[in-house]
Design a protein around this motif. Structure first.
Motif: not given
Length: 461
Positions: A86-93, A123-136
């Motif tokens: 995947a290209d993670v900079t693309k919303p569809d991917d 990610l800001g262009k998607l409807t995000l799943p409930a409970g999503l966690t981000l680790a950076l």
């Protein structure tokens, strides 16, 4: 830091085909599942490479072997894990990745900061799943302004307590060792202040050279790679006020209070900082080229490989105490410690002779240990004061630092993560130093690889 109920159903590694994943994250997952076989979660790997599921599973299995991972939880994960190119900079991917998840997902960005930022935009262009966690992974921005901007972007995606800014340097065991030593011993806490402590040095010297990290390190240097992030976090844990409990809110509030009160010593970055870069030399019998001759290095960047910065903490406890943070590469000896130098004895009776150095407490990091250096009467002549060290090892903990980090991510416990406001504060603290260095107000000195640093520098401890 208490054991919590797992809140993540799927762990997604973005950048799964990279070195961070195979060398650190996957072994940590294997170890975590081996020691906690009751855990169950789905693992999805994603990267730019066009791997098959079979190729991905072979990589996971090879990484698990490095920590001798095994057991029913390991076997189940190996059977079910999948890989998505995947290209993670693309919303569809990114949506395809979410579609492959079971339960609440956690996205671990094992990616360069610029790609992570673009992925967050997507990610800001998607409807995000409930409970999503981000680790950076660090760095969290490149200066105060960019750190603020990153925080604002992340805040539009998920709540702050679902954001894990990873600093593996302070694993659960190290944090608890520092807290336990200080707050569980009534002999130490009363003297843990400027009335009794003369100085504190936090040192992380490495004998390793660049180790093929030019792509990142040549734009970061020792200041941004270690001092701005890891060592300021160590300072915050060392200097914080007693938390009422070992939970994320109390711990991170206590660290934030320290960092807000921290600034460059006497607001003078020229006098309070030093920088240097290694030349050719020999470390542990191995010849190293000069840093500027390492593959991928641009000499015009003037990147330092050794940095020292002295700061002060403007609180009643630490007023007047200099905290010196030092980190460097290609040095003659590996040294990772917090050195606490106490004030000298006010009066030594006439008739006693010999050592008069102040009491010193050394808290070693990775592996964690301690040594208290005292003056006592010698065995032969009782009038002769000799130096002795009382030493002890801390419990190493069961898990690798990254396994402890992943445990917090899976359980929704951000105790070990860097909170957004403190990420900004750490950039604020070093900003005057960065500015002075860019203007060449602080000279870039040199030292031979395998030495202790520039000969003109006063040795710490």
């Amino acid at each position: 830091m208490k054991r919590m109920t797992q809140s993540v159903g799927t762990l997604v590694i973005l950048g799964a085909s990279g070195d961070l994943s195979s060398r650190l994250l996957l072994p940590a997952i294997g170890q975590l599942l081996t020691h906690h076989p009751e855990r169950r979660f789905h693992l999805v790997g994603s990267g730019a490479e066009d791997w098959t599921d079979a190729k991905w599973r072979s990589v996971v299995k090879a990484s698990f072997k490095t920590v001798k991972a095994g057991g029913p939880a390991v076997d189940e994960l190996l059977k079910s894990t999948v890989y998505l190119s995947a290209d993670v900079t693309k919303p569809d991917d990114l949506q395809r990745i979410f579609d492959a998840c079971d339960g609440a997902p956690a996205l671990y960005f094992a990616l360069p900061p610029a790609i992570t930022a673009k992925a967050c935009e997507a990610l800001g262009k998607l409807t995000l799943p409930a409970g999503l966690t981000l680790a950076l992974e660090k760095p969290f921005g490149t200066d105060k302004r960019s750190a603020v901007a990153l925080n604002k972007r992340l805040a539009t995606l998920v709540p702050e307590d679902q954001i894990h800014r990873v600093d593996h340097f302070l694993g659960n065991s190290t944090v608890l060792n520092l807290i336990g030593l200080r707050f569980a011993n009534s002999i130490l806490e009363p003297v843990w202040n400027g009335d009794h402590i003369q100085s504190v040095d936090i040192v992380y010297d490495e004998s390793l050279g660049l180790e093929d990290r030019a792509r990142y390190y040549d734009h970061a240097g020792a200041l941004m790679d270690m001092i701005q992030s890891h060592l300021l976090q160590v300072l915050a844990v060392f200097a914080m006020e007693p938390p009422s409990a070992l939970d994320a809110t109390d711990l991170r509030d206590a660290k934030a209070t320290v960092l807000r009160a921290t600034r460059v010593w006497k607001d003078d970055p020229v006098e309070a900082s030093r920088r240097a870069r290694y030349t050719a030399g020999t470390v542990d019998g191995e010849k190293l080229p000069a840093y500027i001759n390492e593959p991928g290095v641009d000499p015009a960047n003037d990147t330092e490989t050794l940095a020292e910065v002295t700061v002060q903490i403007d609180t009643w406890r630490w007023a007047g105490v200099p905290f010196t943070l030092r980190s460097g590469k290609a040095l003659g000896s590996r040294r990772r410690e917090i050195l606490v130098t106490f004030k000298p004895a006010r009066h030594i009776p006439r008739g006693l002779k010999g050592h008069r150095e102040p009491t010193m407490l050394r808290i070693m990091l990775a592996p964690d240990a301690m040594s208290l250096e005292l003056n006592i009467n010698g065995p032969d002549d009782p009038h002769e004061i000799e130096r002795v060290a009382l030493s002890a090892d801390f419990g190493p903990g069961l898990l690798l630092a990254y396994a402890e980090v992943l445990e917090g991510i899976l359980d929704g416990d951000p105790s070990l993560s860097v909170r957004g406001d403190t990420a900004v504060e750490m950039w604020r603290i070093v900003a005057p130093v960065i500015s002075a260095w860019k203007k060449d107000d602080v000279p870039l000195q040199s030292y031979r690889a395998g030495s202790d640093g520039p000969a003109s520098w006063k040795k710490i401890g």
